[in-house]
Scaffold this motif. Structure first.
Motif, short mmCIF file in Angstrom:
data_model
loop_
_atom_site.label_atom_id
_atom_site.label_comp_id
_atom_site.label_asym_id
_atom_site.label_seq_id
_atom_site.Cartn_x
_atom_site.Cartn_y
_atom_site.Cartn_z
N TYR A 48 10.94 -44.54 0.84
CA TYR A 48 11.75 -43.94 1.89
C TYR A 48 11.59 -44.76 3.16
N ALA A 49 12.68 -45.30 3.67
CA ALA A 49 12.67 -46.08 4.91
C ALA A 49 13.58 -45.42 5.93
N CYS A 50 13.07 -45.19 7.13
CA CYS A 50 13.84 -44.57 8.20
C CYS A 50 13.88 -45.52 9.39
N HIS A 51 15.06 -45.90 9.81
CA HIS A 51 15.26 -46.76 10.97
C HIS A 51 16.08 -45.98 11.99
N SER A 52 15.45 -45.58 13.07
CA SER A 52 16.12 -44.72 14.04
C SER A 52 17.15 -45.48 14.87
N ASN A 53 16.84 -46.72 15.19
CA ASN A 53 17.69 -47.48 16.10
C ASN A 53 18.37 -48.63 15.36
N THR A 54 19.42 -48.29 14.61
CA THR A 54 20.21 -49.31 13.92
C THR A 54 21.57 -49.38 14.63
N HIS B 273 18.46 -44.86 26.11
CA HIS B 273 17.77 -45.46 27.25
C HIS B 273 16.36 -44.87 27.29
N PRO B 274 15.39 -45.60 27.85
CA PRO B 274 14.01 -45.12 27.81
C PRO B 274 13.81 -43.69 28.32
N GLU B 275 14.45 -43.34 29.47
CA GLU B 275 14.19 -42.01 30.01
C GLU B 275 14.82 -40.91 29.17
N GLU B 276 15.71 -41.26 28.26
CA GLU B 276 16.32 -40.22 27.42
C GLU B 276 15.35 -39.69 26.38
N TYR B 277 14.26 -40.37 26.17
CA TYR B 277 13.22 -39.81 25.29
C TYR B 277 12.55 -38.60 25.94
N LEU B 278 12.76 -38.41 27.24
CA LEU B 278 12.21 -37.25 27.93
C LEU B 278 13.16 -36.06 27.90
N ARG C 177 13.41 -56.69 22.14
CA ARG C 177 14.74 -57.02 22.66
C ARG C 177 15.78 -56.04 22.16
N GLN C 178 15.57 -55.48 20.99
CA GLN C 178 16.51 -54.51 20.43
C GLN C 178 16.73 -53.34 21.39
N SER C 179 15.70 -52.97 22.13
CA SER C 179 15.80 -51.81 23.00
C SER C 179 16.59 -52.10 24.28
#
Length: 408
Positions: A255-261, A144-149, A205-207
């Motif tokens: 090298y490809a990194c996808h954090s939100n799969t 969730h957005p606030e979890e980046y904090l 929309r993925q988020s």
């Protein structure tokens, strides 16, 4: 008996922090420092310890600077700090042994070492280096957005993101294998064709798709995130062109990194997360990757992993060699409990470091699996170069490529 003495460095200047650490060392006379904190603070502890001849076991990444994802001058200090640390280590060793290492699980793992041996064999026997290597890493980390904090060692408030917190192991793996089998390549041309930052991800929309399924109270939980969080890297791709002595193209590493799969998450923000009583939650995080390695027409190695974090890791390895060089062209192995089941684990590396710093010898089966500072020159130069390119992308200025020497 374990009787820790807690030191609080918050709000201290570097001089004040060094004074606190000097007093602790004068009292306890320890010979090993273990560093495991937000990596933007590693440098202060590293330089303090090494300058006093104290050995260090440091979590990954070794060095990163605050704001490196969007400030080119900060990103440049990563490689500069690595060079200065090497010089400090040389000075310390003039007075006696001083070890600096990182507990890199893959460097110690039976699986990755067996792959390394296969790669080195084709280089040594036929002179065939790596001609293509693609690593796709899917973090499966939904937030969730606030979890980046939230979070300390895995937070985004320092202006660095997935490259610092999810990627150093993989950058080191690519560098390790390249050094074992460079073939005709002598340098790398590094470019960054894609980077997506936290702020850009949150506008997709993925988020929101999974958020609406597990927590419908959208309006109450979307905060105004600070700019350093929004600018931190979330997803990215790097290309490393392998160049020969005369500039000929000898191959390509990606090298490809996808954090939100894909995420296994099924619960929303819990109260102990909301009040920051737990520094980092791994709800639904996945450990997924595909590694594809080719050494010309002689050998292909495929490595595959797709696990929920916290479950036993299973890694599948496929190896094909041209039938003209072997009587067993195809081999497939599946390693259950792949990390903990290795004959050498990070715990063994820690014990070996304690023995080394107390003047004893490390066990023979562990000694060559410790990832010392000297083993990671290419790894750290790639890591710093990646941040330079990410930061230049944020500014929209500067050259779009960097060159990294394979040796030297």
């Amino acid at each position: 008996m374990d009787t820790p003495e807690w030191l609080n460095p918050d709000g201290l200047s570097r001089t004040e922090l060094e004074a606190v650490l000097d007093r602790a060392h004068a009292t306890h006379r320890f010979s090993l420092v273990i560093i495991s904190c937000n990596p933007v603070h590693h440098q202060e502890y590293l330089f303090w310890a090494v300058s006093r001849g104290i050995s260090v076991l440091c979590d990954k990444p070794l060095l990163v600077t605050e704001g490196a994802a969007y400030r080119p001058e900060a990103a440049k200090r990563i490689i500069g700090g690595y060079t200065e640390l090497g010089q400090a280590l040389t000075r310390a060793r003039a007075s006696g042994p001083c070890h600096l290492a990182m507990p890199l699980r893959r460097r110690a793992s039976d699986i990755y070492r067996s792959i390394a041996a296969d790669i080195a064999e084709m280089q040594g026997t036929y002179g065939q280096g790596i001609t293509s290597m693609q690593l796709i890493k899917n973090g499966g980390l939904f937030r969730h957005p606030e979890e980046y904090l939230l979070g300390d060692a895995h937070g985004y408030r320092s202006g660095v993101g997935a490259l610092s917190f999810s990627s150093y192991h993989y950058v080191d793996l690519l560098a390790w294998y390249l050094e074992l089998a460079p073939g005709e390549a002598v340098r790398l041309r590094v470019t960054n064709p894609f980077v997506r930052r936290v702020g850009e991800f949150l506008r997709t929309r993925q988020s929101t798709t999974l958020a609406k399924l597990i927590d419908t109270d959208d309006a109450a939980r979307i905060p105004d995130l600070p700019p350093e969080v929004l600018a931190a890297e979330s997803d990215f791709v790097f290309h490393l062109e392998l160049l020969g002595e005369k500039g000929q193209k000898a191959g390509l590493v990606t090298y490809a990194c996808h954090s939100n799969t894909y995420s296994h998450r099924s619960v929303g923000l819990q109260e102990f997360d909301r009040t920051n009583r737990q520094s980092f939650r791994e709800k639904g995080r996945m450990s997924q990757f595909t590694l594809d390695i080719n050494q010309g027409s002689i050998q292909h190695i495929g490595v595959f992993k797709n696990d929920v974090v916290g479950e036993d890791y299973r890694i599948r390895v496929q190896r094909r060699r041209n039938p003209i060089v072997t009587s067993e062209p195809y081999v497939e192995q599946v390693f259950d409990n792949a990390h903990a089941g290795s004959s050498v684990t990070p715990q063994d590396v820690l014990q070996a470091m304690v023995r080394l710093t107390s003047g004893e010898s490390a066990p023979a089966q562990v000694a060559d699996r410790i990832a010392f500072f000297e083993d990671q020159r290419l790894s750290h130069h790639l890591f710093g170069t990646f941040y330079e390119l990410i930061a230049m992308s944020a500014e929209g200025s500067g050259p779009a490529e960097r060159t990294v020497e394979l040796t030297g």
